[in-house]
Design a protein around this motif. Structure first.
Motif, PDB file in Angstrom:
ATOM      1  N   CYS A 529      75.663  45.113  41.340  1.00  0.00           N
ATOM      2  CA  CYS A 529      75.101  45.925  40.264  1.00  0.00           C
ATOM      3  C   CYS A 529      75.554  47.377  40.422  1.00  0.00           C
ATOM      4  N   PRO A 530      75.799  48.072  39.316  1.00  0.00           N
ATOM      5  CA  PRO A 530      76.149  49.494  39.408  1.00  0.00           C
ATOM      6  C   PRO A 530      75.020  50.305  40.027  1.00  0.00           C
ATOM      7  N   ALA A 531      75.362  51.428  40.639  1.00  0.00           N
ATOM      8  CA  ALA A 531      74.352  52.269  41.280  1.00  0.00           C
ATOM      9  C   ALA A 531      73.334  52.789  40.275  1.00  0.00           C
ATOM     10  N   ASN A 532      73.757  52.957  39.019  1.00  0.00           N
ATOM     11  CA  ASN A 532      72.846  53.460  37.991  1.00  0.00           C
ATOM     12  C   ASN A 532      72.342  52.340  37.090  1.00  0.00           C
ATOM     13  N   GLN A 533      72.235  51.136  37.647  1.00  0.00           N
ATOM     14  CA  GLN A 533      71.718  49.988  36.897  1.00  0.00           C
ATOM     15  C   GLN A 533      70.277  50.243  36.470  1.00  0.00           C
ATOM     16  N   ILE A 534      69.933  49.748  35.296  1.00  0.00           N
ATOM     17  CA  ILE A 534      68.567  49.825  34.802  1.00  0.00           C
ATOM     18  C   ILE A 534      68.109  48.421  34.405  1.00  0.00           C
ATOM     19  N   GLY A 535      66.852  48.092  34.683  1.00  0.00           N
ATOM     20  CA  GLY A 535      66.304  46.821  34.222  1.00  0.00           C
ATOM     21  C   GLY A 535      65.501  46.086  35.266  1.00  0.00           C
ATOM     22  N   GLU A 536      64.506  45.354  34.799  1.00  0.00           N
ATOM     23  CA  GLU A 536      63.703  44.518  35.685  1.00  0.00           C
ATOM     24  C   GLU A 536      64.547  43.379  36.252  1.00  0.00           C
ATOM     25  N   VAL A 537      64.167  42.929  37.437  1.00  0.00           N
ATOM     26  CA  VAL A 537      64.797  41.762  38.043  1.00  0.00           C
ATOM     27  C   VAL A 537      64.016  40.538  37.576  1.00  0.00           C
ATOM     28  N   ASN A 538      64.605  39.776  36.676  1.00  0.00           N
ATOM     29  CA  ASN A 538      63.973  38.562  36.181  1.00  0.00           C
ATOM     30  C   ASN A 538      64.162  37.438  37.189  1.00  0.00           C
ATOM     31  N   ALA A 539      63.081  36.747  37.496  1.00  0.00           N
ATOM     32  CA  ALA A 539      63.180  35.635  38.443  1.00  0.00           C
ATOM     33  C   ALA A 539      62.244  34.514  38.024  1.00  0.00           C
ATOM     34  N   ASN A 540      62.753  33.284  38.103  1.00  0.00           N
ATOM     35  CA  ASN A 540      61.919  32.111  37.869  1.00  0.00           C
ATOM     36  C   ASN A 540      61.288  31.712  39.193  1.00  0.00           C
ATOM     37  N   LEU A 541      59.979  31.811  39.271  1.00  0.00           N
ATOM     38  CA  LEU A 541      59.268  31.534  40.511  1.00  0.00           C
ATOM     39  C   LEU A 541      59.552  30.120  41.015  1.00  0.00           C
ATOM     40  N   LEU A 542      59.734  29.182  40.088  1.00  0.00           N
ATOM     41  CA  LEU A 542      59.985  27.796  40.491  1.00  0.00           C
ATOM     42  C   LEU A 542      61.292  27.647  41.266  1.00  0.00           C
ATOM     43  N   SER A 543      62.247  28.544  41.001  1.00  0.00           N
ATOM     44  CA  SER A 543      63.525  28.458  41.709  1.00  0.00           C
ATOM     45  C   SER A 543      63.437  29.027  43.116  1.00  0.00           C
ATOM     46  N   LEU A 544      62.328  29.704  43.446  1.00  0.00           N
ATOM     47  CA  LEU A 544      62.180  30.363  44.739  1.00  0.00           C
ATOM     48  C   LEU A 544      61.266  29.595  45.691  1.00  0.00           C
ATOM     49  N   ILE A 545      60.670  28.504  45.214  1.00  0.00           N
ATOM     50  CA  ILE A 545      59.753  27.729  46.048  1.00  0.00           C
ATOM     51  C   ILE A 545      60.225  26.282  46.089  1.00  0.00           C
ATOM     52  N   PRO A 546      59.781  25.497  47.072  1.00  0.00           N
ATOM     53  CA  PRO A 546      60.197  24.093  47.152  1.00  0.00           C
ATOM     54  C   PRO A 546      59.777  23.307  45.921  1.00  0.00           C
ATOM     55  N   GLN A 656      74.110  31.952  32.720  1.00  0.00           N
ATOM     56  CA  GLN A 656      72.709  31.741  33.081  1.00  0.00           C
ATOM     57  C   GLN A 656      72.509  31.911  34.586  1.00  0.00           C
ATOM     58  N   ALA A 657      71.295  32.351  34.948  1.00  0.00           N
ATOM     59  CA  ALA A 657      70.972  32.546  36.357  1.00  0.00           C
ATOM     60  C   ALA A 657      69.468  32.439  36.546  1.00  0.00           C
ATOM     61  N   PHE A 658      69.056  32.041  37.767  1.00  0.00           N
ATOM     62  CA  PHE A 658      67.633  32.017  38.092  1.00  0.00           C
ATOM     63  C   PHE A 658      67.103  33.429  38.362  1.00  0.00           C
ATOM     64  N   VAL A 659      67.970  34.305  38.854  1.00  0.00           N
ATOM     65  CA  VAL A 659      67.582  35.687  39.143  1.00  0.00           C
ATOM     66  C   VAL A 659      68.657  36.605  38.562  1.00  0.00           C
ATOM     67  N   CYS A 660      68.252  37.499  37.677  1.00  0.00           N
ATOM     68  CA  CYS A 660      69.209  38.410  37.068  1.00  0.00           C
ATOM     69  C   CYS A 660      68.481  39.646  36.575  1.00  0.00           C
ATOM     70  N   ILE A 661      69.241  40.685  36.274  1.00  0.00           N
ATOM     71  CA  ILE A 661      68.675  41.923  35.750  1.00  0.00           C
ATOM     72  C   ILE A 661      68.884  41.973  34.247  1.00  0.00           C
ATOM     73  N   ASP A 662      67.783  42.193  33.520  1.00  0.00           N
ATOM     74  CA  ASP A 662      67.812  42.311  32.071  1.00  0.00           C
ATOM     75  C   ASP A 662      67.469  43.750  31.699  1.00  0.00           C
ATOM     76  N   TYR A 663      68.440  44.465  31.152  1.00  0.00           N
ATOM     77  CA  TYR A 663      68.247  45.890  30.893  1.00  0.00           C
ATOM     78  C   TYR A 663      67.301  46.175  29.728  1.00  0.00           C
ATOM     79  N   HIS A 664      66.880  45.138  28.995  1.00  0.00           N
ATOM     80  CA  HIS A 664      66.000  45.371  27.855  1.00  0.00           C
ATOM     81  C   HIS A 664      64.641  45.919  28.296  1.00  0.00           C
ATOM     82  N   PHE A 665      64.223  45.581  29.502  1.00  0.00           N
ATOM     83  CA  PHE A 665      62.923  46.029  30.005  1.00  0.00           C
ATOM     84  C   PHE A 665      63.111  46.613  31.405  1.00  0.00           C
ATOM     85  N   ALA A 666      62.565  47.809  31.610  1.00  0.00           N
ATOM     86  CA  ALA A 666      62.724  48.448  32.914  1.00  0.00           C
ATOM     87  C   ALA A 666      61.440  49.109  33.392  1.00  0.00           C
ATOM     88  N   TRP A 667      60.339  48.905  32.672  1.00  0.00           N
ATOM     89  CA  TRP A 667      59.088  49.582  33.022  1.00  0.00           C
ATOM     90  C   TRP A 667      58.043  48.522  33.308  1.00  0.00           C
TER      91      TRP A 667
END
Length: 843
Positions: A529-546, A656-667
């Motif tokens: 990601c660029p140093a000046n990246q903006i956006g929440e880190v979107n993550a699907n919780l199901l992809s992070l647990i067994p 597509q990705a289970f974890v990615c940054i979406d710049y539409h929302f950053a707050w």
């Protein structure tokens, strides 16, 4: 922000904001000294009459402190507002929200003076609830004050019965679930009209008159007379034998479904049993049976088959993204005046409707209100169908129709234009909401594609569009204060109170010049990601647990609440396994590390949620557990039709990705972190000390309502969870009575969601939920028992403190110094006990 979970129609934010003169007709509606001239409003003031007006404004996500040290903060970019508060009163940077920290909860806790457990909104801006069969439904928090949680759906076959008939705003003080007391009542009982501009749940929040058995959707291609197949955008809910309606008005016709195929212009569509008679264009409405919506605001306030109800229904079935579709929202939602005893401004309007609060403590009858701009605008503006913003431009919806522009369409110029006009018309108490300035609302409705960062898109600190928006806000306040000054509404006779519902966390990197990278960033693919990246880190919780977890739903959020189907007991082995797995979940947050780190900062199940005031009088709403996450994240738990975790489209199906940054929302908001929970409170006017900018007093949103009422010598018919902020008020020391300052401070630290005790409990709760195994849960049980015992003792002690503080503040029995000292000693002891529990986490 209000946009994430509840989006109303929004207006385009205009690029320039000019200073204009006061609204027409003001002089004829107001006496020379600025006092209301319409009817007898008694604001009390303890025998003096200095306060003639109350102006309360609540921002969405607007910051006093900087989000990046090299860029000015929101209030620094609004010097007319910041200087007005700091030069003429007190501007505290040590104000706090509730948990979970969101728009609805922040506004409603401030309006009522109640923590979420006593006003019903333990999770916002929407919340889950368990149906009687154990499945999970969801409800918006934004509903008119007397609306219920779920009214079912009489249009389905068979009809769907109501799943939860408790009030959306539910209170359990009486021992049974009842409607939470309404915040306008102390004023209206005193004869004062109360104006509301986009204020949560004190205005109508939707224009719903009906529910649909299926749809509404739209045709995906034109259809001709004689056709038996119609292409539709969605086939969800439609079934063989269902009666459907195609189109609106004189061109509408009803048919019966023969088969249901696939959606889209290239799909197989819906086949009808008989041929169409009329031609139907692409994009016209297509929907199943309808029935009255008992929870819809049009039904609750205006009644079935009223002209207003019919307008609401017609808007619901009108084509999407049209003026007809927006019409009822524009006319009836977002603006209201609750009229004082004696009628107030309602006396002059044939459109006043009963303002019913059937469960209000002490009773509330024969009051009326004006609901919607269609009725408010003429009443406050000499018969005109519109009100001007601070630029002098008529306030309209995106289609140019006069009235409410939508909840995302209330920048400072709009809210302040309405507030000023209400005050000039003799409405002495006004509450207003101001939209978030951090999101680019340009061309928000109808929403265009997003090739160049147009709505929805977050803006970062120092970014040009965000700076320009706040400049416009500042000019709106300059015009507003000058306009009020000309009207004789000044700091000498007006109480000004301003705050922000929450203080969102900025999810982003760093920028030296205010430019930010508005791009997607696929973390799963190892993208840098660029140093000046903006956006929440979107993550699907199901992809992070067994895999193999129980079926559950989440309230998608940075602090998601988890509802396990069947609502199992908190000690259920399957639920406990899920909690342990969530506690262990890790992902890469590129703003912090290149290695995977824990997603959860804190975890709380029903035991800890009770400590945090998240357990309401409606037990169906209590989540199985809550994950207070790393605030850079926005967490979901979507599944495919095959039950696998869904991926995020970042930016499209090819990436597509289970974890990615979406710049539409950053707050981000909701989480239990200082930058989210700590906001600001500004007060100016008679009785308020001139302390300037200060950090000396720890307070939270529940303290606002009792502090306002104390200045007016008014009292509500219930005890709030807040305390009067005497440190900010003049002549509040009692030389012959006990010093309550320390007791008030200790009270907040043991009882406030962002207080010290809560965070010690969160530390212990997190260790408890992460501990143990399928065969050994002794640590969890032991810690949970200690948390439950501490909470029970805390509730009892906080109740005693609250009684003493309220009685002393509102002219009741004065405690002795010994009583005060004893309660303070007990509070300090309880804080030490909580700290020991938080540090050790085990017996």
């Amino acid at each position: 922000m209000r946009t994430r979970l509840k989006v109303g129609a929004a207006i385009a934010i205009v690029a320039a904001l000019a200073v204009t003169a006061a609204a027409s007709g003001a002089a004829s509606r107001r006496s020379s000294n600025g006092s209301p001239s319409s009817h007898g409003c008694d604001l009390g003031n303890g025998g003096n009459s200095r306060i003639k007006h109350v102006i309360y404004l609540q921002f969405d996500n607007t910051h006093l402190l900087r989000d990046r040290s090299n860029f000015a903060s929101d209030l620094e970019l609004m010097p007319h507002l910041k200087n007005f508060l700091s030069d003429n009163g007190t501007l505290s940077d040590n104000e706090h929200t509730i948990l979970i920290s969101h728009t609805a909860g922040g506004i409603l806790s401030a309006l009522t003076g109640l923590y979420p457990d006593r006003m019903g909104q333990g999770v916002t801006n929407s919340y889950g609830f368990f149906r009687p069969n154990g499945s999970v439904g969801f409800s918006s928090s934004f509903k008119y004050w007397t609306d219920i949680t779920d009214g079912g759906n009489a249009a389905t076959n068979p009809p769907t019965p109501p799943a939860d008939t408790n009030f959306n705003m539910v209170n359990g003080d009486s021992g049974t679930p009842k409607n939470t007391p309404a915040p306008w009542v102390p004023y209206t009982r005193a004869g004062c009209d109360v104006g509301n501009v986009s204020t949560a749940n004190a205005v109508l929040e939707n224009n719903n008159s009906i529910v649909f058995g299926a749809g509404p959707t739209v045709t995906a291609a034109a259809a001709n007379p004689g056709d038996t197949n119609v292409k539709v955008a969605s086939v969800n809910g439609f079934a063989v034998g269902m009666q459907v309606t195609i189109d609106t008005g004189a061109n509408a016709e009803s048919k019966v479904v023969q088969t249901v195929g696939t959606p889209g212009a290239g799909g197989t569509g819906i086949t009808l049993t008989t041929a169409l008679v009329n031609a139907h264009a692409n994009g016209v409405p297509f929907y199943g049976p309808t029935a009255t919506d008992p929870t819809g605001d049009m039904t609750k306030v205006f009644g079935e088959d009223s002209p207003e109800w019919n307008e609401g229904r017609d808007s619901q079935i009108a084509p999407f993204a049209t003026a007809a579709r927006a019409k009822a929202l524009t006319d009836f939602v977002g603006i209201a005046i609750h009229c004082g005893a004696g009628g107030g401004i309602c006396n002059d309007s044939p459109n006043a409707k009963p303002d019913t609060l059937p469960e209000e403590p002490g009773g509330y009858s024969d009051f009326e209100g004006l609901f919607g701009a269609k009725y408010v605008d003429p009443a406050i503006n000499d018969g005109s169908v519109s009100v001007d913003d601070t630029n002098g431009d008529p306030i309209t919806d995106p289609f140019g129709q006069p009235g409410f522009p939508g909840f995302d369409g209330v920048p400072a110029k709009v809210s302040l234009g309405y507030v000023a006009q209400m005050q000039e018309a003799g409405v002495p108490v006004t509450f207003g909401y101001i939209s978030d300035a951090h999101d680019n609302h340009q061309n928000a409705f109808p929403a265009p594609p997003d090739p160049n960062g147009v709505f929805p898109r977050a803006s970062g600190p120092g970014e040009s569009d965000y700076v320009q928006t706040l400049h416009e806000y500042d000019q709106a306040f300059a015009t507003f204060f000058a306009r009020l000054q000309r009207d004789g509404i000044t700091k000498q006779n007006t109480l000004f109170v301003l705050t922000a519902d929450e203080n969102d966390h900025f999810a982003g990197g760093n920028s030296s010049d205010g430019t930010w990278s508005h791009t997607f960033c696929n973390i799963d693919a190892g993208q840098q990601c660029p140093a000046n990246q903006i956006g929440e880190v979107n993550a699907n919780l199901l992809s992070l647990i067994p895999s193999g977890q129980p079926s559950f739903s989440v309230h998608n959020d940075s602090a998601p609440t988890v509802y396990v189907n069947g609502n199992p007991a908190r000690t259920d082995a399957t639920l406990r396994t899920l909690e342990r797995d969530v506690a262990a979940a890790k992902a890469i947050d590129p703003y912090q590390s290149s290695s995977a780190t824990p997603v959860a900062l804190y975890l709380a199940d029903k035991v800890g949620e009770k400590t945090l005031h998240m357990v309401t009088a409606d037990p169906q709403r209590t989540p199985s557990f809550t994950l207070f996450g790393n605030p850079d994240y926005f967490l979901t738990a979507g599944r495919t039709s095959a039950g696998q975790p869904t991926k995020f489209n970042c930016p499209d199906s090819a990436h597509q990705a289970f974890v990615c940054i979406d710049y539409h929302f950053a707050w981000s908001h909701g989480d239990a972190t200082e930058d989210i929970g700590r906001t600001w409170l500004g007060m100016a006017g008679p009785g308020v000390k001139h302390l300037g900018i200060t950090s000396q007093v720890w307070s939270d949103h529940t303290d606002i309502q009792p502090t306002i009422l104390s200045l007016l010598d008014l009292r509500d018919s219930y005890q709030t969870d807040g305390r009067i902020l005497n440190e900010f008020l003049e002549n509040r020391g009692n030389p012959n009575g006990p010093d309550l300052t320390e007791l008030g401070s200790i009270y907040k630290q043991i009882n406030a969601p962002f207080g010290q005790l809560s965070f010690d409990v969160l530390a212990a709760s997190t260790r408890a939920l992460a501990s143990g195994s399928a065969t050994d849960d002794n640590a969890y049980n032991a810690i949970s028992d200690r948390i439950a015992a501490l909470t029970s003792d805390r509730d009892a002690l906080a109740g005693q403190m609250r009684d003493v503080l309220n009685e002393a503040a509102f002219g009741g029995q004065q405690p002795t110094q010994q009583q005060v000292d004893d309660l303070a000693w007990q509070g300090r002891t309880m804080l030490m006990r909580a700290h020991e529990l938080g540090a050790a986490g085990s017996p």
